[in-house]
Design a protein around this motif. Sequence first.
Motif, PDB file in Angstrom:
ATOM      1  N   ILE A 106      12.192  -2.154  -4.852  1.00  0.00           N
ATOM      2  CA  ILE A 106      11.395  -1.437  -5.857  1.00  0.00           C
ATOM      3  C   ILE A 106      11.652  -2.090  -7.215  1.00  0.00           C
ATOM      4  CG2 ILE A 106      10.890   0.799  -6.924  1.00  0.00           C
ATOM      5  CD1 ILE A 106      12.272   2.101  -4.475  1.00  0.00           C
ATOM      6  N   SER A 107      10.641  -2.764  -7.750  1.00  0.00           N
ATOM      7  CA  SER A 107      10.775  -3.410  -9.061  1.00  0.00           C
ATOM      8  C   SER A 107      10.362  -2.429 -10.157  1.00  0.00           C
ATOM      9  CB  SER A 107       9.920  -4.676  -9.122  1.00  0.00           C
ATOM     10  OG  SER A 107       8.557  -4.346  -8.907  1.00  0.00           O
ATOM     11  N   CYS A 108      10.645  -2.817 -11.420  1.00  0.00           N
ATOM     12  CA  CYS A 108      10.372  -1.887 -12.528  1.00  0.00           C
ATOM     13  C   CYS A 108       8.889  -1.833 -12.879  1.00  0.00           C
ATOM     14  CB  CYS A 108      11.197  -2.278 -13.761  1.00  0.00           C
ATOM     15  SG  CYS A 108      10.547  -3.708 -14.673  1.00  0.00           S
ATOM     16  N   ARG A 109       8.136  -2.883 -12.571  1.00  0.00           N
ATOM     17  CA  ARG A 109       6.700  -3.013 -12.840  1.00  0.00           C
ATOM     18  C   ARG A 109       6.368  -3.049 -14.332  1.00  0.00           C
ATOM     19  NH1 ARG A 109       3.799   1.133  -8.647  1.00  0.00           N
ATOM     20  NH2 ARG A 109       2.194  -0.454  -8.457  1.00  0.00           N
ATOM     21  N   GLN A 110       7.392  -3.168 -15.186  1.00  0.00           N
ATOM     22  CA  GLN A 110       7.201  -3.142 -16.642  1.00  0.00           C
ATOM     23  C   GLN A 110       7.601  -4.450 -17.322  1.00  0.00           C
ATOM     24  OE1 GLN A 110       5.846  -0.334 -18.014  1.00  0.00           O
ATOM     25  NE2 GLN A 110       5.829   0.550 -15.953  1.00  0.00           N
ATOM     26  N   CYS A 111       8.593  -5.152 -16.774  1.00  0.00           N
ATOM     27  CA  CYS A 111       9.131  -6.343 -17.459  1.00  0.00           C
ATOM     28  C   CYS A 111       8.144  -7.503 -17.362  1.00  0.00           C
ATOM     29  CB  CYS A 111      10.491  -6.728 -16.869  1.00  0.00           C
ATOM     30  SG  CYS A 111      10.420  -7.381 -15.174  1.00  0.00           S
ATOM     31  N   ASN A 112       8.398  -8.557 -18.113  1.00  0.00           N
ATOM     32  CA  ASN A 112       7.495  -9.712 -18.134  1.00  0.00           C
ATOM     33  C   ASN A 112       7.357 -10.369 -16.767  1.00  0.00           C
ATOM     34  OD1 ASN A 112       6.874  -9.415 -20.822  1.00  0.00           O
ATOM     35  ND2 ASN A 112       8.460 -10.832 -21.544  1.00  0.00           N
ATOM     36  N   CYS A 114       7.659  -8.906 -13.797  1.00  0.00           N
ATOM     37  CA  CYS A 114       6.799  -8.034 -12.978  1.00  0.00           C
ATOM     38  C   CYS A 114       5.335  -8.186 -13.383  1.00  0.00           C
ATOM     39  CB  CYS A 114       7.231  -6.577 -13.104  1.00  0.00           C
ATOM     40  SG  CYS A 114       8.714  -6.155 -12.148  1.00  0.00           S
ATOM     41  N   LYS A 115       5.093  -8.167 -14.689  1.00  0.00           N
ATOM     42  CA  LYS A 115       3.716  -8.296 -15.182  1.00  0.00           C
ATOM     43  C   LYS A 115       3.099  -9.640 -14.829  1.00  0.00           C
ATOM     44  CE  LYS A 115       4.183  -5.157 -19.131  1.00  0.00           C
ATOM     45  NZ  LYS A 115       4.382  -5.118 -20.595  1.00  0.00           N
ATOM     46  N   ASP A 116       3.960 -10.644 -14.707  1.00  0.00           N
ATOM     47  CA  ASP A 116       3.509 -11.990 -14.358  1.00  0.00           C
ATOM     48  C   ASP A 116       3.326 -12.156 -12.847  1.00  0.00           C
ATOM     49  OD1 ASP A 116       2.788 -14.552 -15.251  1.00  0.00           O
ATOM     50  OD2 ASP A 116       4.744 -15.367 -14.706  1.00  0.00           O
ATOM     51  N   GLY A 117       3.619 -11.096 -12.094  1.00  0.00           N
ATOM     52  CA  GLY A 117       3.463 -11.147 -10.636  1.00  0.00           C
ATOM     53  C   GLY A 117       4.693 -11.631  -9.890  1.00  0.00           C
ATOM     54  N   ARG A 118       5.740 -12.002 -10.621  1.00  0.00           N
ATOM     55  CA  ARG A 118       6.955 -12.515  -9.958  1.00  0.00           C
ATOM     56  C   ARG A 118       7.992 -11.393  -9.864  1.00  0.00           C
ATOM     57  NH1 ARG A 118       8.099 -18.648 -11.862  1.00  0.00           N
ATOM     58  NH2 ARG A 118       9.016 -18.665  -9.773  1.00  0.00           N
ATOM     59  N   TYR A 119       7.564 -10.289  -9.274  1.00  0.00           N
ATOM     60  CA  TYR A 119       8.383  -9.067  -9.287  1.00  0.00           C
ATOM     61  C   TYR A 119       9.669  -9.194  -8.487  1.00  0.00           C
ATOM     62  CZ  TYR A 119       6.362  -7.999  -4.664  1.00  0.00           C
ATOM     63  OH  TYR A 119       5.991  -8.040  -3.351  1.00  0.00           O
ATOM     64  N   ASN A 120       9.728 -10.182  -7.577  1.00  0.00           N
ATOM     65  CA  ASN A 120      10.970 -10.388  -6.808  1.00  0.00           C
ATOM     66  C   ASN A 120      12.132 -10.808  -7.705  1.00  0.00           C
ATOM     67  OD1 ASN A 120       9.350 -12.822  -7.045  1.00  0.00           O
ATOM     68  ND2 ASN A 120      10.871 -13.844  -5.780  1.00  0.00           N
ATOM     69  N   LEU A 121      11.823 -11.279  -8.914  1.00  0.00           N
ATOM     70  CA  LEU A 121      12.859 -11.709  -9.857  1.00  0.00           C
ATOM     71  C   LEU A 121      13.198 -10.632 -10.878  1.00  0.00           C
ATOM     72  CD1 LEU A 121      11.519 -15.332 -10.484  1.00  0.00           C
ATOM     73  CD2 LEU A 121      13.202 -14.576  -8.794  1.00  0.00           C
ATOM     74  N   CYS A 122      12.632  -9.427 -10.718  1.00  0.00           N
ATOM     75  CA  CYS A 122      12.851  -8.323 -11.666  1.00  0.00           C
ATOM     76  C   CYS A 122      14.349  -8.018 -11.805  1.00  0.00           C
ATOM     77  CB  CYS A 122      12.110  -7.077 -11.186  1.00  0.00           C
ATOM     78  SG  CYS A 122      12.446  -5.600 -12.171  1.00  0.00           S
ATOM     79  N   PRO A 165      12.329 -10.354   7.400  1.00  0.00           N
ATOM     80  CA  PRO A 165      12.803 -11.746   7.469  1.00  0.00           C
ATOM     81  C   PRO A 165      11.649 -12.759   7.489  1.00  0.00           C
ATOM     82  CG  PRO A 165      13.243 -10.594   9.540  1.00  0.00           C
ATOM     83  CD  PRO A 165      12.810  -9.559   8.553  1.00  0.00           C
ATOM     84  N   LEU A 166      10.550 -12.417   8.170  1.00  0.00           N
ATOM     85  CA  LEU A 166       9.410 -13.322   8.202  1.00  0.00           C
ATOM     86  C   LEU A 166       8.871 -13.573   6.792  1.00  0.00           C
ATOM     87  CD1 LEU A 166       7.392 -15.007   9.797  1.00  0.00           C
ATOM     88  CD2 LEU A 166       6.065 -12.913  10.223  1.00  0.00           C
ATOM     89  N   SER A 167       8.964 -12.562   5.928  1.00  0.00           N
ATOM     90  CA  SER A 167       8.496 -12.704   4.539  1.00  0.00           C
ATOM     91  C   SER A 167       9.225 -13.817   3.797  1.00  0.00           C
ATOM     92  CB  SER A 167       8.683 -11.378   3.784  1.00  0.00           C
ATOM     93  OG  SER A 167       7.681 -10.454   4.165  1.00  0.00           O
ATOM     94  N   VAL A 168      10.502 -14.017   4.122  1.00  0.00           N
ATOM     95  CA  VAL A 168      11.268 -15.098   3.486  1.00  0.00           C
ATOM     96  C   VAL A 168      10.623 -16.444   3.843  1.00  0.00           C
ATOM     97  CG1 VAL A 168      13.511 -16.248   3.351  1.00  0.00           C
ATOM     98  CG2 VAL A 168      13.391 -13.741   3.484  1.00  0.00           C
ATOM     99  N   GLY A 169      10.267 -16.616   5.111  1.00  0.00           N
ATOM    100  CA  GLY A 169       9.610 -17.849   5.549  1.00  0.00           C
ATOM    101  C   GLY A 169       8.244 -18.033   4.916  1.00  0.00           C
ATOM    102  N   VAL A 170       7.471 -16.951   4.849  1.00  0.00           N
ATOM    103  CA  VAL A 170       6.130 -17.020   4.259  1.00  0.00           C
ATOM    104  C   VAL A 170       6.208 -17.354   2.770  1.00  0.00           C
ATOM    105  CG1 VAL A 170       4.133 -15.574   3.608  1.00  0.00           C
ATOM    106  CG2 VAL A 170       4.979 -15.576   5.972  1.00  0.00           C
ATOM    107  N   HIS A 171       7.114 -16.702   2.057  1.00  0.00           N
ATOM    108  CA  HIS A 171       7.267 -16.963   0.622  1.00  0.00           C
ATOM    109  C   HIS A 171       7.705 -18.411   0.383  1.00  0.00           C
ATOM    110  CE1 HIS A 171       7.977 -16.351  -3.598  1.00  0.00           C
ATOM    111  NE2 HIS A 171       9.282 -16.495  -3.493  1.00  0.00           N
ATOM    112  N   TYR A 310      11.064 -12.623  -1.696  1.00  0.00           N
ATOM    113  CA  TYR A 310       9.633 -12.787  -1.398  1.00  0.00           C
ATOM    114  C   TYR A 310       8.827 -11.926  -2.350  1.00  0.00           C
ATOM    115  CZ  TYR A 310      11.900  -9.040   1.076  1.00  0.00           C
ATOM    116  OH  TYR A 310      12.743  -7.991   1.368  1.00  0.00           O
ATOM    117  N   ARG A 311       7.536 -12.141  -2.359  1.00  0.00           N
ATOM    118  CA  ARG A 311       6.633 -11.259  -3.113  1.00  0.00           C
ATOM    119  C   ARG A 311       5.246 -11.309  -2.469  1.00  0.00           C
ATOM    120  NH1 ARG A 311       8.024 -15.314  -6.928  1.00  0.00           N
ATOM    121  NH2 ARG A 311       6.413 -16.904  -7.182  1.00  0.00           N
TER     122      ARG A 311
END
Length: 363
Positions: A106-112, A114-122, A165-171, A310-311
Amino acid sequence: MSGGGGEDKEHKHGEENMAAWLVGIKTLKIEPYHLPPLGPHDVKIQVKALGICGSDVHHFKNMRCANFIVKKPMVIGHECAGIIEEVGSQVKNLAVGDRVALEPGISCRQCNLCKDGRYNLCPEMKFFGSPPTNGSLANKVVHPAYLCFKLPDNVSLEEGAMCEPLSVGVHACRRASISPETNVLILGAGPIGLVVLLAARAFGAPRIVIVDVDDCRLSIAKNLGADETIQVSTNIQDVGEEVVKIQSAMGSGIDVSFDCVGIDKTMSTALNATRPGGKVCLIGLARSETTVPLTPAAVREVDVIGIFRYRNTWPLCIEFLKTGKIDVKPLITHRFGFSQQEVEDAFETSARGGSALKVMFNL
């Protein structure tokens, strides 16, 4: 949202929600888990399938994984799927009885980011079973509806849990721009190396070579569709000789190498084996620091790409499973129920490695 603290375990009326709490090194206890109230945009899920991840094993063995340290009792687990039992007042796209796969962060959806779509780095990410956030090896969990993805009828709950785990491969394949023009080298044939193999093939990679120290895992990789497998040593002095062998097995330039281990030897092999102008994608995080031949790789303009989780991967993972483009079922090697003894046995089995790839709980 997801999870309360370890201290909030009072007895509830009626059927009690139980969870597997990590309370010390190699010590798990099934105890009551009091869920937070259902928010208007949340759903309550009966967890039905949950896989053990390498990070869960690190927490189990060491009470830490990299910089994430378990400082108080924590519910473990994050690779899961289940059946919706209750929906919040504002949830429109899901209904009671729906079978869903859960994206655990669960990301914050507010930080830069998240807003940039890279919510996995939130930086405020609350991720199931990553301290201090409680995980999902429990009878029931509460989770935001937007992170619950409905499963088609022909995709099982176990396969739904394998979306994580499959998401890691896809990302990783997205980050490395894998296509029908990309020849791929994979270092490490553990669970993540194998999902990268499956994902790379689904993305159209025409030739995939995979290397590992374990012959048993390489035979599994071969059965899953690797074009060539090469057994390597643990000795870093052998890198030069092994790179020649790997390049010969590929038969043409290695466009992308995925290091699914993350030690000096695997990263050195990847950097040396990849063609000029190619990419090395570091997925495995076995060491927080590695010593690698970066300068010769830089002179050849080899790009090094980092991966963290992943995202936006669940819809594509589910599509791959639904159409049969990816079959994750062969990765599930062991199954356990949800009793105190079975939880202990499952984690010991996963920690031993060997023939155990994905260890799955059926709740």
